[in-house]
Design a protein around this motif. Structure first.
Motif, PDB file in Angstrom:
ATOM      1  N   SER A   1       0.845  -1.189   0.000  1.00  0.00           N
ATOM      2  CA  SER A   1       0.000   0.000   0.000  1.00  0.00           C
ATOM      3  C   SER A   1       0.887   1.248   0.000  1.00  0.00           C
ATOM      4  O   SER A   1       2.029   1.207   0.456  1.00  0.00           O
ATOM      5  N   VAL A   2       0.342   2.340  -0.513  1.00  0.00           N
ATOM      6  CA  VAL A   2       1.097   3.598  -0.622  1.00  0.00           C
ATOM      7  C   VAL A   2       0.599   4.554   0.460  1.00  0.00           C
ATOM      8  O   VAL A   2      -0.610   4.675   0.660  1.00  0.00           O
ATOM      9  N   PRO A   3       1.502   5.216   1.202  1.00  0.00           N
ATOM     10  CA  PRO A   3       1.054   6.200   2.189  1.00  0.00           C
ATOM     11  C   PRO A   3       0.109   7.214   1.540  1.00  0.00           C
ATOM     12  O   PRO A   3       0.325   7.558   0.372  1.00  0.00           O
ATOM     13  N   PRO A   4      -0.939   7.682   2.224  1.00  0.00           N
ATOM     14  CA  PRO A   4      -1.179   7.516   3.664  1.00  0.00           C
ATOM     15  C   PRO A   4      -1.974   6.266   4.030  1.00  0.00           C
ATOM     16  O   PRO A   4      -2.385   6.148   5.183  1.00  0.00           O
ATOM     17  N   ASP A   5      -2.191   5.320   3.101  1.00  0.00           N
ATOM     18  CA  ASP A   5      -2.902   4.097   3.469  1.00  0.00           C
ATOM     19  C   ASP A   5      -2.081   3.305   4.493  1.00  0.00           C
ATOM     20  O   ASP A   5      -0.844   3.360   4.465  1.00  0.00           O
ATOM     21  N   VAL A   6      -2.764   2.552   5.343  1.00  0.00           N
ATOM     22  CA  VAL A   6      -2.036   1.763   6.342  1.00  0.00           C
ATOM     23  C   VAL A   6      -1.115   0.776   5.630  1.00  0.00           C
ATOM     24  O   VAL A   6      -1.464   0.249   4.574  1.00  0.00           O
ATOM     25  N   PRO A   7       0.079   0.539   6.198  1.00  0.00           N
ATOM     26  CA  PRO A   7       1.044  -0.300   5.489  1.00  0.00           C
ATOM     27  C   PRO A   7       0.636  -1.763   5.471  1.00  0.00           C
ATOM     28  O   PRO A   7       0.325  -2.331   6.518  1.00  0.00           O
TER      29      PRO A   7
END
Ligand SMILES: CC(C)(COP(=O)(O)OP(=O)(O)OC[C@H]1O[C@@H](n2cnc3c(N)ncnc32)[C@H](O)[C@@H]1OP(=O)(O)O)[C@@H](O)C(=O)NCCC(=O)NCCS
Length: 247
Positions: free
Chosen positions: A177-183
């Motif tokens: 996933s790409v920030p700001p999504d949770v890793p």
């Protein structure tokens, strides 16, 4: 120890600290340190390896200078004594920070990057990262592209560092996933050499406003605790005992 620990280290040293750090390194580390042309690069290498020794020494109950580090089959550093093989570790350093991850019985990778100007971030992502990562990054507001690029970079790098693969696992074989999504790991196609299957825990770490960092553990919902070494940590390099921590 909880399933995994991550230590954030401030590499800005006080007068005298560099000598204290250099004194605990082994011959191989000293040879590598001597090859750096720029004193700042040499100091960062020496300090980060001394901090790694301090943290491993605390976990093993030995002096920092007595920790024996070897290079594993794919270049990933590991403890030399097979009996201690259950304790796994990983080191990263960038700018004024080092990050050290420890885990028992499970692979761990860590990565920290100083956020810096990168005018061709999207082009680099297109050349190396997976298509779903590139399209998520392309949606970032212009002012956020670099920070998200480096956040994405540390998430991918932490995974390949846990595996120990380096660049022999093409970086578009998996996506995060790409920030700001949770890793988290979104998609993975392992091969006969590199097994990406099974659960992963990814965690973003607070290394200060100018840095981004991730820890990756190849285990389901691993409990990752984050600590910070206190600024006087080089004073503890000659002793056995509790690692000096701020949090
Ligand atoms: C070592 C490597 C895995 C990471 O290097 P890096 O991000 O430049 O540097 P970091 O500071 O995060 O990590 C370096 C440390 O990782 C450890 N390391 C070395 N080889 C490793 C491996 N195969 N696996 C895991 N850790 C490794 C070492 O402790 C090293 O510290 P040292 O050089 O002071 O001894 C690098 O060889 C590599 O292959 N990087 C991929 C580069 C890339 O294109 N990434 C794009 C974004 S995903």
């Amino acid at each position: 120890m909880s399933a995994a620990q991550v230590w954030v280290v401030d590499l800005a040293l006080r007068p005298g600290d560099l000598d204290r750090c250099g004194a605990v390194l082994d011959g191989a580390e000293r040879l590598r340190a001597d090859r750096f042309l720029r004193p700042a690069d040499r100091a960062r290498f020496v300090a980060s390896h001394a901090a790694l020794r301090l943290i491993l020494a605390d976990a093993l109950g030995v002096l920092p200078a007595a920790v024996e580090i070897a290079v594993g089959p794919n270049g990933k550093p590991e403890l030399a004594d097979a009996a201690e093989g259950v304790l796994q570790f990983n080191l990263s350093h960038s700018g004024e920070r080092a990050l050290i991850g420890l885990a028992r019985d499970t692979p761990i990778g860590v990565d920290v990057e100083a956020v810096r100007p990168m005018s061709d971030a999207l082009r680099i992502a297109q050349g190396h990262f997976a298509a779903d990562e590139v399209s998520a990054l392309a949606k970032a507001p212009r002012s956020m592209v670099e920070r998200r690029f480096f956040g994405l970079w540390t998430r991918k790098e932490a995974v390949v560092k846990a595996l120990g693969s380096g660049l022999s696992l093409p970086l578009d074989r998996f996506s995060v996933s790409v920030p700001p999504d949770v890793p988290r790991l979104l998609r993975a196609v392992g091969d006969e050499s590199w097994d990406l299957d099974g659960p992963w825990t990814l965690m973003d770490l607070d290394c200060g406003a100018d840095h981004v960092a991730t820890a990756a553990v190849q285990a389901a919902e691993a409990a990752v605790t984050c600590h910070r070494l206190s600024d006087d940590w080089p004073d503890h390099l000659g002793r056995k005992g509790a690692t000096p921590r701020l949090r």
